[in-house]
Design a protein around this motif. Structure first.
Motif, mmCIF file in Angstrom:
data_model
loop_
_atom_site.group_PDB
_atom_site.id
_atom_site.type_symbol
_atom_site.label_atom_id
_atom_site.label_comp_id
_atom_site.label_asym_id
_atom_site.label_seq_id
_atom_site.Cartn_x
_atom_site.Cartn_y
_atom_site.Cartn_z
ATOM 1 N N ARG A 1 1.740 -0.412 7.094
ATOM 2 C CA ARG A 1 1.051 -0.964 5.924
ATOM 3 C C ARG A 1 0.086 -2.109 6.116
ATOM 4 O O ARG A 1 0.384 -3.310 6.505
ATOM 5 C CB ARG A 1 1.985 -1.364 4.645
ATOM 6 N N ILE B 1 -4.945 -5.347 2.650
ATOM 7 C CA ILE B 1 -6.170 -5.059 2.126
ATOM 8 C C ILE B 1 -6.866 -6.236 1.948
ATOM 9 O O ILE B 1 -6.571 -7.280 1.359
ATOM 10 C CB ILE B 1 -6.040 -4.365 0.697
ATOM 11 N N ILE C 1 -11.370 0.244 0.833
ATOM 12 C CA ILE C 1 -10.101 -0.022 1.003
ATOM 13 C C ILE C 1 -9.415 0.613 2.129
ATOM 14 O O ILE C 1 -8.740 0.126 3.329
ATOM 15 C CB ILE C 1 -9.481 -0.013 -0.307
ATOM 16 N N ASP C 2 -9.708 2.127 2.166
ATOM 17 C CA ASP C 2 -9.046 2.847 3.181
ATOM 18 C C ASP C 2 -9.575 2.735 4.443
ATOM 19 O O ASP C 2 -9.018 2.974 5.362
ATOM 20 C CB ASP C 2 -9.303 4.432 2.760
ATOM 21 N N TYR D 1 -9.669 -1.746 -10.724
ATOM 22 C CA TYR D 1 -9.024 -2.224 -9.512
ATOM 23 C C TYR D 1 -8.382 -3.896 -9.828
ATOM 24 O O TYR D 1 -7.374 -4.201 -9.332
ATOM 25 C CB TYR D 1 -9.772 -2.339 -8.299
ATOM 26 N N ASP E 1 -1.792 -5.273 -2.645
ATOM 27 C CA ASP E 1 -2.199 -5.843 -1.355
ATOM 28 C C ASP E 1 -2.039 -5.065 -0.195
ATOM 29 O O ASP E 1 -2.696 -5.665 0.915
ATOM 30 C CB ASP E 1 -1.682 -7.067 -1.387
ATOM 31 N N LEU F 1 -2.070 -1.561 2.052
ATOM 32 C CA LEU F 1 -2.909 -0.187 2.259
ATOM 33 C C LEU F 1 -1.853 0.939 2.291
ATOM 34 O O LEU F 1 -1.013 0.757 2.998
ATOM 35 C CB LEU F 1 -3.939 -0.049 3.361
ATOM 36 N N HIS G 1 -6.792 7.011 -4.190
ATOM 37 C CA HIS G 1 -6.578 5.780 -3.436
ATOM 38 C C HIS G 1 -5.332 5.106 -3.517
ATOM 39 O O HIS G 1 -5.085 4.769 -4.891
ATOM 40 C CB HIS G 1 -7.866 4.875 -3.483
ATOM 41 N N SER H 1 -2.107 2.186 -2.912
ATOM 42 C CA SER H 1 -1.662 0.413 -2.193
ATOM 43 C C SER H 1 -0.182 0.322 -2.831
ATOM 44 O O SER H 1 0.214 0.934 -3.632
ATOM 45 C CB SER H 1 -2.698 -0.322 -2.718
#
Length: 539
Positions: free
Chosen positions: A35, A38, A387-388, A420, A432, A434, A448, A450
């Motif tokens: 993880r 982000i 983000i990704d 978001y 916070d 990913l 998407h 998180s």
């Protein structure tokens, strides 16, 4: 008669049924993978939009900033408006402040400090800035003339807080030093954190044809950019340098119409201009013993022809050009620039090869229809892609009309950010850390995900890209190591950009549930973990 009626009813059903079609889609969220954090800086803006005060980054950029004279606060509009010299950038300031050095930049950054977010400030590298506010500049008054001041990177003399407006030159190092003394170093609580090396240099001959009469050469711009980066790092070693804010894919690829690009490409074996830019900065950094470029920044706008050729669906699909190797958008980019897409993976490859550890940013981006559902989906999907893909910073510039005197609304572009950053109206934000989310039908649904490291909740954004069909989305949480119990949802749809709380899922069985997404609907799901079994006081 009954047989005829049955046939008629069957025909009606045959035509109506597709309008009520349902699509079954699988979304898998992997909680077992590493993880990564982000970056919060991807939720930035270039200008403040009414009703939205939660941008995490503010950029001072655009065509006029390339000709901004910090000594007198004048700039030239170039082809945006009559090649006019004016105090347009100072139009919202009290008249008494417009004569103060760097008053426009001071006011902009003071607002950033008030909001607690960093600024990106664009430095003028084209070579000339406006000398006055006397209106249109005629072709016979192209520089050098009394209507312009020449930009010199280093003064070579003591730097002053009271620059002389009668001089024919404006000094870049004096500007950086003035603002650094005023606000402190970048690492401090009020310092200017980011400095950008000009604005869309490949377009200067088109946006500012009086000041830049011929297309900028690759070598000339990169040498100037490196010299400017050295100025910034000398004055404030803690500041971060951002460049080259290219306007679009033709500038990424060949510096637009640069006359020396093909020679450079053949001599050095580069794939695109991005390689050359990174390589030259890496060489200069090695020579100096310090990093001169911190963020490779690009601008990215969806092509205008997407709406004509691909329709509303084409607008919603277009962000896939940023990441999807199997996608070709319905524009000239999809037809003739496929060797340079998908863009972000290509950029990452160049960074790894030529200048490792350079961060990636998008200093301007937008898509068509910012005040309609398809534009909101495109904006929200782009944020998810950033983000990704591990993008470090980004600043949206919704195209709110070409008339400089007015602004059309961009309510769906704001809704995308709110999805978001304030999905519940109480400051609720995406997690916070990913998580990897995969959709079995990327054309119909983007996903998407998180993790909120504080609450343990999984956040899943689902973006519906169908105009008529309902999506039955089966969500599976893989490798969770814990049980999840409930799902709450907020979203916007084709009827309104206002985010509303939508239907929830009251129980989850085996970390798997189904969420029904009506047509033209995008949601932010908050998936809550079950309370831990056991704890203090239990045997």
């Amino acid at each position: 008669m009954p047989r005829t009626w049955c046939l008629f009813a069957g025909l009606i059903f045959a035509f109506v049924a597709p309008l009520r079609a349902q699509i079954d889609i699988e979304v898998a969220v992997d909680l077992s993978a590493p993880r990564t954090p982000i970056s919060p800086l991807i939720f930035g803006f270039n200008h403040d939009l009414a009703g939205w005060q939660k941008a995490t980054l503010r950029r001072w950029g655009g065509n006029s900033t390339e000709t901004y004279n910090w000594v007198n606060n004048c700039s030239n509009s170039g082809n945006d408006y009559l090649q006019a010299n004016s105090r347009w950038l100072a139009r919202h300031m009290p008249a008494a402040r417009r004569g103060e050095p760097a008053a426009v930049l001071t006011a902009f950054h003071e607002e950033s400090v008030r909001r607690g977010v960093p600024s990106i400030v664009t430095l003028p590298l084209m070579g000339y800035v406006a000398a006055d506010d006397l209106g249109p500049v005629l072709p016979g008054e192209a520089p050098p003339s009394r209507r312009w001041k020449r930009v010199v990177l280093e003064k070579g003399a003591p730097l002053s807080d009271q620059p002389d407006p009668s001089l024919d030159t404006v000094y870049l190092d004096e500007e950086v030093a003035y603002l650094t003394r005023k606000f402190g170093p970048a690492e401090g609580p009020t310092g200017i954190r980011f400095w950008a090396l000009g604005n869309e240099p490949g377009l200067w001959a088109e946006t500012h044809p009086l000041a830049q009469r011929e297309p900028m050469k690759c070598r000339e711009y990169v040498e100037r950019a490196i010299a400017a980066a050295r100025v910034v790092k000398r004055i404030d070693p803690t500041a971060q340098v951002v460049g080259f804010t290219a306007f679009g894919i033709s500038e990424y690829a060949r510096f637009h119409r640069a006359p020396d690009w093909e020679t450079l490409r053949r001599e050095r074996g580069y794939h695109w201009f991005v390689d050359y830019f990174l390589d030259e900065f890496a060489r200069a950094s090695a020579a100096d013993g310090r990093r001169l470029l911190d963020v490779l920044a690009l601008n990215y706008y969806g092509e205008d022809e997407l709406e004509r050729h691909g329709g509303l669906l084409g607008v919603m699909q277009s962000p896939r050009t940023l990441w999807d190797p199997g996608f070709r958008e319905a524009s000239w980019v999809g037809e003739v620039m496929a060797n340079f897409t998908p863009i972000i993976p290509r950029v990452r490859d160049s960074v790894a090869r030529y200048y490792p550890d350079t961060k990636i940013g998008f200093t301007e981006y937008d898509f068509a229809l910012p005040d309609a559902y398809p534009g909101g989906v495109a904006m929200a999907d782009t944020l998810g892609i950033f983000i990704d893909q591990g993008v470090f910073l980004a600043a949206a510039w919704p195209r709110v009309g070409h008339d400089l005197m007015t602004q059309a609304p961009a309510r769906y572009a704001v809704a995308a950010h709110r999805l978001y950053r304030d999905f519940d109206g109480r400051g609720g934000t995406f997690g916070d850390l990913l998580l990897t989310a995969t959709s079995s039908d990327t054309a119909s649904l983007s996903a998407h995900a998180s993790l909120d490291s504080h609450t343990g909740c999984v956040h899943l954004v689902l973006l519906g890209k169908t105009l008529h069909a309902t999506d039955n989305v089966t969500v599976t949480l893989k490798g969770a190591g814990t049980d999840f119990r409930k799902v709450r949802a907020w979203g916007f749809d084709g009827a309104t950009p206002q985010l509303q709380e939508l239907s929830s899922v009251e129980s989850i069985d085996g970390n798997r549930f189904v969420y029904t997404l009506p047509r033209q609907t995008s949601v932010h799901l908050v998936i809550e973990p079950a309370p831990a079994v056991g704890g203090p006081g239990r045997e």
